[in-house]
Design a protein around this motif. Structure first.
Motif, mmCIF file in Angstrom:
data_model
loop_
_atom_site.group_PDB
_atom_site.id
_atom_site.type_symbol
_atom_site.label_atom_id
_atom_site.label_comp_id
_atom_site.label_asym_id
_atom_site.label_seq_id
_atom_site.Cartn_x
_atom_site.Cartn_y
_atom_site.Cartn_z
ATOM 1 N N LYS A 283 8.215 -11.396 -6.706
ATOM 2 C CA LYS A 283 6.801 -11.770 -6.847
ATOM 3 C C LYS A 283 5.886 -10.765 -6.141
ATOM 4 C CE LYS A 283 3.613 -15.307 -5.135
ATOM 5 N NZ LYS A 283 3.517 -16.533 -4.296
ATOM 6 N N LEU A 284 6.218 -10.426 -4.883
ATOM 7 C CA LEU A 284 5.364 -9.531 -4.103
ATOM 8 C C LEU A 284 5.561 -8.073 -4.501
ATOM 9 C CD1 LEU A 284 5.775 -11.131 -0.547
ATOM 10 C CD2 LEU A 284 3.792 -11.316 -2.059
ATOM 11 N N GLY A 285 6.821 -7.668 -4.694
ATOM 12 C CA GLY A 285 7.121 -6.269 -4.966
ATOM 13 C C GLY A 285 6.604 -5.782 -6.311
ATOM 14 N N SER A 286 6.411 -6.682 -7.257
ATOM 15 C CA SER A 286 5.956 -6.288 -8.597
ATOM 16 C C SER A 286 4.439 -6.194 -8.695
ATOM 17 C CB SER A 286 6.485 -7.278 -9.646
ATOM 18 O OG SER A 286 6.048 -8.592 -9.350
ATOM 19 N N ASN B 263 0.832 -1.208 0.000
ATOM 20 C CA ASN B 263 0.000 0.000 0.000
ATOM 21 C C ASN B 263 0.868 1.260 0.000
ATOM 22 O OD1 ASN B 263 -2.511 1.252 -0.090
ATOM 23 N ND2 ASN B 263 -2.631 1.474 2.136
ATOM 24 N N VAL B 264 1.829 1.278 -0.930
ATOM 25 C CA VAL B 264 2.812 2.363 -0.960
ATOM 26 C C VAL B 264 2.865 2.982 -2.356
ATOM 27 C CG1 VAL B 264 4.756 0.851 -1.561
ATOM 28 C CG2 VAL B 264 5.189 2.989 -0.342
ATOM 29 N N GLY B 265 3.136 4.278 -2.422
ATOM 30 C CA GLY B 265 3.406 4.952 -3.690
ATOM 31 C C GLY B 265 4.908 4.998 -3.907
ATOM 32 N N MET C 258 6.100 -2.555 -3.211
ATOM 33 C CA MET C 258 7.467 -2.199 -3.598
ATOM 34 C C MET C 258 8.435 -3.075 -2.815
ATOM 35 S SD MET C 258 9.303 1.539 -3.454
ATOM 36 C CE MET C 258 10.820 1.851 -4.375
ATOM 37 N N GLY C 259 9.410 -3.646 -3.507
ATOM 38 C CA GLY C 259 10.392 -4.502 -2.847
ATOM 39 C C GLY C 259 11.795 -3.933 -2.952
ATOM 40 N N PHE C 260 12.559 -4.019 -1.858
ATOM 41 C CA PHE C 260 13.966 -3.626 -1.845
ATOM 42 C C PHE C 260 14.823 -4.869 -1.630
ATOM 43 C CE2 PHE C 260 12.291 0.602 -0.925
ATOM 44 C CZ PHE C 260 13.178 1.419 -1.624
ATOM 45 N N GLN D 36 -0.545 3.888 6.686
ATOM 46 C CA GLN D 36 -1.223 2.931 5.811
ATOM 47 C C GLN D 36 -0.232 1.961 5.155
ATOM 48 O OE1 GLN D 36 -0.465 5.995 4.961
ATOM 49 N NE2 GLN D 36 0.169 6.059 2.803
ATOM 50 N N VAL D 37 1.046 2.334 5.157
ATOM 51 C CA VAL D 37 2.079 1.496 4.550
ATOM 52 C C VAL D 37 2.481 0.389 5.527
ATOM 53 C CG1 VAL D 37 4.417 1.435 3.592
ATOM 54 C CG2 VAL D 37 2.934 3.411 3.160
#
Length: 412
Positions: free
Chosen positions: A359-362, A275-277, A367-369, A345-346
């Motif tokens: 898989k999750l970040g895309s 739930n991030v921009g 967003m994945g780091f 909210q993030v």
């Protein structure tokens, strides 16, 4: 045994399908799945009833003799995983009076990473009425000469084998041997004592002889050990001096592993945000790092921390110049803690394995780091000189390589 042993409760927290499969595999059979609280279910709203069921099942397993009681002993373990042929360990009980997870600790047993205090209450609640404990805790020793654990394997053929089986869900294989001979137990104690000699300690780490000794560094399961400590601190307020000396809850069962074991690999722990921009986060990351950038003579000039990330739009890179932290994870985590505080909210999860991050970040809104690995031989000296590392700095292996619940110990 394959249905009995399940992986550590803090794994696969963003993959409920893993735990659904474990539930299906163990249904109708005695299993540690029925006496642990997987963290994937922590926000399910049924914590109290789940904890009551756990405690009742523990008692039932004792009454039904599902568990067999051993004499005084250690257990020598040999774990094969999909990434390592052998990881050697020793199951022992550590004195919680010698352990302190707080920042700046100088205790003989210390956390290697920051402890998140709000993760402790549900674990303490499980423990306060539990008749037994189950460890997924792995504690490290810095034994380059391989004097404590490794010599025991030279006589493994003469030892009583307690278990030898395949672990579920790609967990590999585990063997366990009983160490009960007084001579063997004394040799373990002697070898540990030598590691804790002040001259050996100061020579190894280049510190003054009066520097507080660190013998046991908690590598995995720090929050479980911290919960055991919290329960003990609550319990001991009501105990007599004699009970304080001998109460079983004063001790916690752990697996001891040599940081120099070839089968022990340090893997990075990545971050996935929900739930991030992404554009907003990257803009604020650069601004935050500009405000906190290292300045003055203590900076190592020209240092740059580079982070690879993934979003629904694809992969990218962000670089931070003159970071205030020595480690990439410290730079990123300091920002994420601040950002999430301002953007409640993030949500964040800590992920083992780049494929899961991808898989999750895309996925939209995520967003994945990706983070780099840490050199495991630097761990003890870093903790001794700088204190505990930022939380979730490293993982000892991938998720399926984590310790599986297997042995239990009475704490009442």
């Amino acid at each position: 045994m394959n249905k009995w042993a399940v992986v550590a409760c803090d794994q696969y927290t963003s993959e409920p399908e893993y735990w659904k499969e474990v539930e299906k595999l163990t249904k109708g059979s005695p299993s540690t799945f029925n006496i642990i609280f997987p963290e994937v279910y922590l926000e399910g709203g049924d914590s109290s009833s789940r904890i009551s069921d756990i405690n009742a099942t523990m008692k039932q397993y004792i009454d039904d003799r599902v568990l067999s009681e051993l004499d005084k002993c250690f257990i020598l373990t040999d774990r094969r995983t999909s990434h390592a042929q052998s990881r050697k360990g020793l199951i022992i009980a550590l004195d919680l009076e010698c352990y302190d997870y707080n920042k700046g600790s100088k205790a003989l047993i210390r956390a290697t990473e920051g402890t998140v205090l709000d993760r402790l209450p549900p674990r303490i609640k499980v423990r306060q009425d539990a008749p037994i404990e189950l460890p997924h805790i792995m504690v490290l020793i810095d034994d380059p000469g391989k004097t404590v654990i490794e010599p025991l394997f030279q006589k493994s053929a003469q030892l009583e084998k307690l278990y030898d089986f395949e672990l579920m869900m790609n967990g590999g294989h585990i063997k366990g041997y009983k160490i009960s001979d007084e001579k063997d137990m004394n040799s373990i104690a002697d070898a540990l004592s030598k590691l804790a000699q002040k001259d050996v300690f100061s020579g190894k780490y280049g510190v003054d002889a009066d520097k507080d000794l660190l013998l046991f560094a908690v590598g995995d399961g720090n929050h479980s050990l911290a919960s055991a400590k919290g329960h003990w601190e609550n319990l001991k307020k009501c105990l007599t001096p004699e009970q304080l000396e001998n109460h079983p809850a004063r001790y916690a069962l752990v697996e001891l592993v040599n940081v120099h074991d070839a089968g022990l690999v340090f893997e990075p722990i990545h971050r996935v945000l929900f739930n991030v921009g992404a554009d907003d986060l990257l803009r604020e990351f650069r601004a935050f790092s500009g405000k906190t950038a290292c300045q003055g003579s203590t900076c190592s000039g020209g240092t740059v921390h580079t982070f690879n990330y993934v979003t629904a739009a694809g992969k990218g890179t962000v670089s931070i110049e003159n970071p205030a932290s020595n480690l990439e994870v410290g730079t990123l985590q300091a920002f994420l803690d601040s950002y999430i505080k301002e953007h409640p909210q993030v949500k964040i999860d800590y992920i083992h394995g780049e494929d899961v991050v991808t898989k999750l970040g895309s996925q939209a809104g995520n967003m994945g780091f990706y983070l780099p690995p840490m050199n495991k031989t630097d761990l003890f000296k870093t903790v001794i000189l700088d204190g505990a590392l930022p939380r979730k700095t490293f993982s000892m292996g991938e998720a399926e390589e984590k310790r599986f619940y297997l042995e239990c110990r009475k704490i009442k």
